[in-house]
Design a protein around this motif. Structure first.
Motif, PDB file in Angstrom:
ATOM      1  N   ALA A  55       0.824  -1.215   0.000  1.00 50.38           N
ATOM      2  CA  ALA A  55       0.000   0.000   0.000  1.00 50.38           C
ATOM      3  C   ALA A  55       0.856   1.262   0.000  1.00 50.38           C
ATOM      4  O   ALA A  55       0.620   2.180  -0.788  1.00 50.38           O
ATOM      5  N   THR A  56       1.882   1.310   0.866  1.00 56.93           N
ATOM      6  CA  THR A  56       2.691   2.540   0.908  1.00 56.93           C
ATOM      7  C   THR A  56       3.531   2.679  -0.348  1.00 56.93           C
ATOM      8  O   THR A  56       3.787   3.805  -0.787  1.00 56.93           O
ATOM      9  N   SER A  57       3.960   1.548  -0.948  1.00 55.59           N
ATOM     10  CA  SER A  57       4.752   1.748  -2.155  1.00 55.59           C
ATOM     11  C   SER A  57       3.870   2.202  -3.307  1.00 55.59           C
ATOM     12  O   SER A  57       4.309   2.951  -4.177  1.00 55.59           O
ATOM     13  N   MET A  58       2.559   1.837  -3.253  1.00 58.25           N
ATOM     14  CA  MET A  58       1.606   2.413  -4.213  1.00 58.25           C
ATOM     15  C   MET A  58       1.454   3.909  -3.973  1.00 58.25           C
ATOM     16  O   MET A  58       1.366   4.709  -4.900  1.00 58.25           O
ATOM     17  N   MET A  59       1.431   4.280  -2.682  1.00 57.22           N
ATOM     18  CA  MET A  59       1.254   5.694  -2.339  1.00 57.22           C
ATOM     19  C   MET A  59       2.418   6.530  -2.865  1.00 57.22           C
ATOM     20  O   MET A  59       2.218   7.630  -3.378  1.00 57.22           O
ATOM     21  N   ALA A  61       4.554   5.566  -5.404  1.00 58.22           N
ATOM     22  CA  ALA A  61       4.654   5.456  -6.863  1.00 58.22           C
ATOM     23  C   ALA A  61       3.588   6.301  -7.563  1.00 58.22           C
ATOM     24  O   ALA A  61       3.834   6.869  -8.624  1.00 58.22           O
ATOM     25  N   SER A  62       2.405   6.379  -6.961  1.00 54.22           N
ATOM     26  CA  SER A  62       1.326   7.127  -7.607  1.00 54.22           C
ATOM     27  C   SER A  62       1.557   8.632  -7.528  1.00 54.22           C
ATOM     28  O   SER A  62       0.900   9.400  -8.212  1.00 54.22           O
ATOM     29  N   GLY A  63       2.464   9.036  -6.666  1.00 53.30           N
ATOM     30  CA  GLY A  63       2.709  10.460  -6.490  1.00 53.30           C
ATOM     31  C   GLY A  63       1.857  11.050  -5.376  1.00 53.30           C
ATOM     32  O   GLY A  63       1.969  12.229  -5.066  1.00 53.30           O
ATOM     33  N   LEU A  64       1.015  10.211  -4.762  1.00 51.43           N
ATOM     34  CA  LEU A  64       0.138  10.698  -3.699  1.00 51.43           C
ATOM     35  C   LEU A  64       0.938  11.187  -2.492  1.00 51.43           C
ATOM     36  O   LEU A  64       0.601  12.203  -1.885  1.00 51.43           O
TER      37      LEU A  64
END
Lengths: 174, 205
Positions: A55-59, A61-64
């Motif tokens: 989840a945090t690596s998505m956060m 990578a998405s730029g969020l």
């Protein structure tokens, strides 16, 4: 001054070895038991760590993560905090796995020897999962009215963050 | 984490919420900024990083768990507890004047100071059980224990040092003195707040 931290871990081992020698033979058995428990704890942590790191690596990578940091940068700058620390500050009170995930992403994102990583380390080491601790401690005995527990714990956490920023400015060397 | 029933359920509920909120927001943000391509890689990388991280922590967790268990067996934790008693007497006046739960409190605070939160939680729960005398309200000492448990003074942050080493820090130990200063101050502040607040808002219990 810099020699003091290097002494801590070897000294703990030294004291443990001395204590084991002075007490009976079962001390080493206790070591083996505890070490096995440590292994099991780490293994049990992996599933939740896996979910939260994904989840945090998505956060990130998405730029969020950067967008959130950008959003809060004004308020943080006023308090003397680098805004890159945002994901850690949001997850720290809630969960150990989530904040560990945010912490590791943060130090790989902004470099292990950057000021942000230094500050993140001090905050990680000096604070705990406020919401988790308070709710587990009280719900285990069925207490519903926790009175000033949550506000006090959060006040201490806010002090911890601001004081860390102050102390890190003194101790951080490039 | 050795937790059962309601407490464990509540904790995992929060963890699940954390996971969902972060994932959903990231997805939406990536979709709006036309950045979905970066996500697939990050997801698989994340799973891999979780394993790598656990792997790099295995050794320290094993060693630290062993050392703490050895120290307990050799009576070192009892010594630390005894050394802490005078300070804790100020923080938990009711428990120490009646003697009920005082041993559990010292054991719990000692475990927290050594960074073995997993061992501290069951100790804290048994301390809470001793302090509780029925009802759903928290007593002053119970609140103090929870707030102090949420901001323990940290003698050696073993996991954190392992993480810093794994990340390739030039000096992983550089943060220890700042952590001593900050965590000790936080603990003092935690106790101070917990002792002052009940006097400001005369007891409702």
């Amino acid at each position: 001054m810099s020699a003091v931290p290097e002494y801590v871990l070897p000294s703990i081992l030294f004291i443990a070895a001395l204590a084991a020698l002075r007490s009976d033979a079962s001390a080493f058995d206790a070591f083996l038991d505890g070490a096995g428990e440590g292994l099991r704890t780490t293994a049990k942590l992996l599933p939740s760590l896996c979910a939260l790191i994904v989840a945090t690596s998505m956060m990130f990578a998405s730029g969020l993560a950067d967008a959130l940091a950008e959003l809060l940068s004004g308020a943080f700058a006023a308090l003397g905090l680098p805004s890159a620390i945002t994901p850690l500050l949001i997850t720290r009170p809630i969960s150990g796995s989530a904040s560990t995930a945010a912490y590791t992403e943060l130090i790989s994102h902004s470099g292990p020897d950057s000021f942000v990583s230094f500050l993140a380390s001090v905050i990680m080491g000096s604070s705990d999962t406020v919401v988790y601790v308070v709710s587990v401690y009280f719900s285990s005995v069925g207490i519903k009215r926790t009175r000033h527990a949550m506000p006090a714990a959060f006040a201490v956490m806010i002090f911890c963050i601001l004081f860390s920023a102050f102390i890190c400015r003194i101790f951080y060397k490039v | 984490m050795r937790l059962r029933g309601h407490a464990a359920g509540k904790a995992f509920f929060m963890l699940g919420k954390c996971f969902s909120v972060i994932t959903i927001l990231s997805f939406i943000y990536a979709a709006f900024t036309n950045n979905i391509g970066a996500l697939s890689g990050a997801i698989l990388d994340g799973a891999e990083k979780a394993v790598a991280l656990s792997y790099s922590l295995l050794g320290v967790m094993c060693l630290w768990g062993g050392i703490m268990s050895l120290m307990t067996a050799a009576g070192m934790i009892r010594r630390l507890s005894r050394a802490l008693r005078p300070a804790l007497r100020l923080a938990f006046p009711y428990a120490f004047s009646s003697g009920v739960g005082a041993d559990e409190i010292t054991a719990c605070v000692s475990a927290n100071m050594l960074g073995v939160g997993n061992a501290a939680t069951p100790l804290a729960i048994s301390a809470m059980k001793k302090l509780q005398s029925g009802g759903e309200d928290a007593f002053d000492d119970m609140v103090t224990l929870a707030v102090l448990g949420a901001s323990p003074p940290n003698i050696f942050p073993s996991t954190l040092i392992a993480l810093r080493r794994a990340a390739g820090c030039a000096d992983p130990y550089a943060v220890i003195i700042p952590i001593w200063i900050v965590s000790a101050s936080c603990a003092v502040l935690a106790v101070t707040i917990c002792r002052i607040v009940p006097r400001l808002f005369r007891r409702r219990v």
